[in-house]
Design an enzyme around this catalytic site. Structure first.
Site, PDB file in Angstrom:
ATOM      1  N   CYS A 162       0.863  -1.309  -0.056  1.00  0.00           N
ATOM      2  CA  CYS A 162      -0.063  -0.065  -0.087  1.00  0.00           C
ATOM      3  C   CYS A 162       0.808   1.138   0.109  1.00  0.00           C
ATOM      4  O   CYS A 162       1.658   1.440   1.008  1.00  0.00           O
ATOM      5  CB  CYS A 162      -0.894   0.066   1.175  1.00  0.00           C
ATOM      6  SG  CYS A 162      -1.698   1.555   1.619  1.00  0.00           S
ATOM      7  N   GLY A 163       0.607   2.118  -1.072  1.00  0.00           N
ATOM      8  CA  GLY A 163       1.518   3.344  -1.113  1.00  0.00           C
ATOM      9  C   GLY A 163       1.181   4.260   0.094  1.00  0.00           C
ATOM     10  O   GLY A 163       2.138   4.985   0.642  1.00  0.00           O
TER      11      GLY A 163
END
Length: 506
Positions: free
Chosen positions: A76-77
């Site tokens: 997840c960025g």
């Protein structure tokens, strides 16, 4: 012969699988060793953040009175961007010997924990207090290290400082530009408890609380009241507690946020976050060139008009040659348009302009009230239509031409609302062009696009890019939002099925 056969099998045994059996034994031993490691309730740390899993979670809760846990996904960025701030906050809290600690759980690996706490998005932060795992508190602070530290500090100690005499009260008020103090005759009553809840959430404001009768008398109060003390504008604003309704936390939060801002703010890099997070429904903007003394004098009437709209309209001065230059395109303006006034309705970004700018207090008040009463139409941006707007497969719409094309009762019109800088829009550009090429000879289908950063529509608000809307042929001005996969084949199914996707067989 039997003996020779037995001897041969014994000799050939390793070649026929003996080594595999040894490898399986080794693998099994390694697996058991790993399982033993996982089953341990030992708590390891990374950058002062507790690394938690199913087997040490209960121990972490029992050992730490306040535990803020980030449930994350490694890919997840947003989680990756949060990680350094989360670690910095953990270190700050550790260094000040706070009872609050931070932990993290890889929710993609620890699926039982993710299911137990209803984790559906990343990152999700939850606060566990006193070992209770059944009712964790959702994190509501800012996603930066300072915001996390302040939020946890408010929950580790009293959210408001108890003030017991006039000298302490005076020193407390003078210690900050802005403080909120709750005067309550019963600090264990419902109104006081609601005040403490607000203080725990509003970590960017300093809170005090008073119960002593002499303090009520010193500040001219006879009943429970929340007072905001400021070193700017009006020095003290009182919010009496309604004896019948009590203290509403949402309403008090809104009032404190609205009155914590200066009556007239300048739009700068430092104040922009305050301005947009104030949750005031309308913004009145004075665009001026601060290098011009004549334009600077226009602020007097602007300030005079502001007092009557506190909490409903936020007054903001925008220097078109300073930080405000960046917002001019949003209003379709240039530096040469200053001085001018605009009112923005924040829920849909509708912009309103007086027919002729008049900077007097009375003119500004009259204009604002007319907008609030719904008597003024918004000023909508529109680019000029390109000369070849309808010669290409993808038709180019602007604000001025949108109505006649989208609501043509003989056409089914599929429109992409985009922003030129949007990477998602750029990624689907080829598919949209291919779709238009496929239907360019169909008289009843139009594939179109509109740059929503340069064009606005009165009854359609675009909140994200790209947004796809389908306007079917026929009367009624119908509109259908397309929310499925963005590829040519799915677009085609949608169009061929009259604006809905066909049901897939089970």
């Amino acid at each position: 012969l039997v003996w020779l056969l037995v001897l041969s099998l014994a000799w050939l045994g390793p070649a026929l699988g003996g080594e595999d059996e040894d490898e399986e034994v080794i693998e099994e031993e390694e697996k058991e060793k790993k399982e033993d490691e996982v089953l341990s309730d030992e708590i390891k740390e990374e950058d002062n953040v507790l690394v938690l899993h199913e087997h040490n979670f209960a121990r972490a809760l029992s050992e730490h009175q306040l535990l803020l846990v980030e449930f994350y996904a490694p890919w997840c960025g947003h989680c990756q961007r949060l990680a350094p701030a989360f670690a910095q906050a953990a270190t700050e809290l550790r260094n000040e010997s706070s009872p609050a600690r931070l932990g993290k759980v890889d929710a993609t690996a620890q699926t039982a924990l993710a299911a137990e706490f209803g984790i559906t998005s990343y990152p999700t932060l939850k606060l566990f207090r006193d070992g209770n795992r059944t009712h964790p508190l959702e994190y509501t602070g800012r996603m930066d290290s300072r915001g996390i530290v302040l939020w946890m500090q408010r929950r580790a100690g009293p959210s408001a400082t108890l003030l017991q005499d006039t000298d302490t009260m005076a020193a407390f008020i003078n210690s900050r530009d802005l403080v909120a103090i709750g005067f309550f005759k019963d600090l264990k009553g419902e109104a006081a408890q609601a005040f403490f809840e607000v203080a725990a959430e509003m970590v960017d404001l300093t809170f005090g609380v008073a119960e002593a009768a002499e303090l009520f008398q010193a500040y001219g109060l006879s009943a429970d009241t929340v007072c905001l003390f400021k070193k700017f504008d009006e020095k003290q604003t009182n919010f009496p507690v309604d004896p019948a309704r009590g203290l509403d936390t949402a309403e008090l939060t809104r009032l404190l946020r609205a009155h914590s801002l200066q009556l007239v703010m300048e739009f700068t890099n430092e104040t922009s976050n305050q301005i947009f997070s104030a949750k005031i429904p309308h913004h009145m903007l004075l665009f001026l060139n601060k290098s011009s003394p004549e334009q600077l004098s226009l602020q007097d009437g602007f300030r005079a008009a502001a007092g009557g709209f506190r909490g409903e309209v936020l007054f903001v001065v925008v220097d078109v040659t300073g930080h405000g230059a960046d917002v001019l395109p949003f209003f379709g303006m240039t530096v040469a348009d200053a001085p001018t006034l605009r009112l923005v309705r924040m829920k849909n970004n509708r912009k309103y302009q007086m027919e002729q700018d008049n900077f007097s207090e009375s003119a500004i008040r009259t204009f604002i009230q007319a907008v609030l009463d719904g008597k003024v139409k918004p000023r909508l941006l529109s680019a000029e239509p390109p000369e070849d707007w309808d010669t290409r497969p993808v038709k180019v719409l602007v604000g001025k031409t949108f109505e006649q094309v989208a609501f043509d009762e003989t056409k089914n019109v599929f429109v992409k609302f985009y922003a030129p800088w949007c990477p998602h829009c750029q990624a689907m550009e080829a598919a949209w062009e291919e779709l238009a090429e496929r239907y360019k000879d169909r008289e009843d289908i139009v594939i179109a696009e509109m740059d929503s950063t340069a064009n606005e529509l009165e009854n359609i608000t675009i909140h994200g890019y790209p947004t796809l809307h389908y306007f079917p042929a026929g009367p009624g001005r119908k509109m259908v939002e397309y929310k499925s996969t963005r590829d040519v084949e799915t677009f085609s199914k949608f169009l061929e099925n009259g604006g809905t996707l066909p049901e897939e067989p089970p």
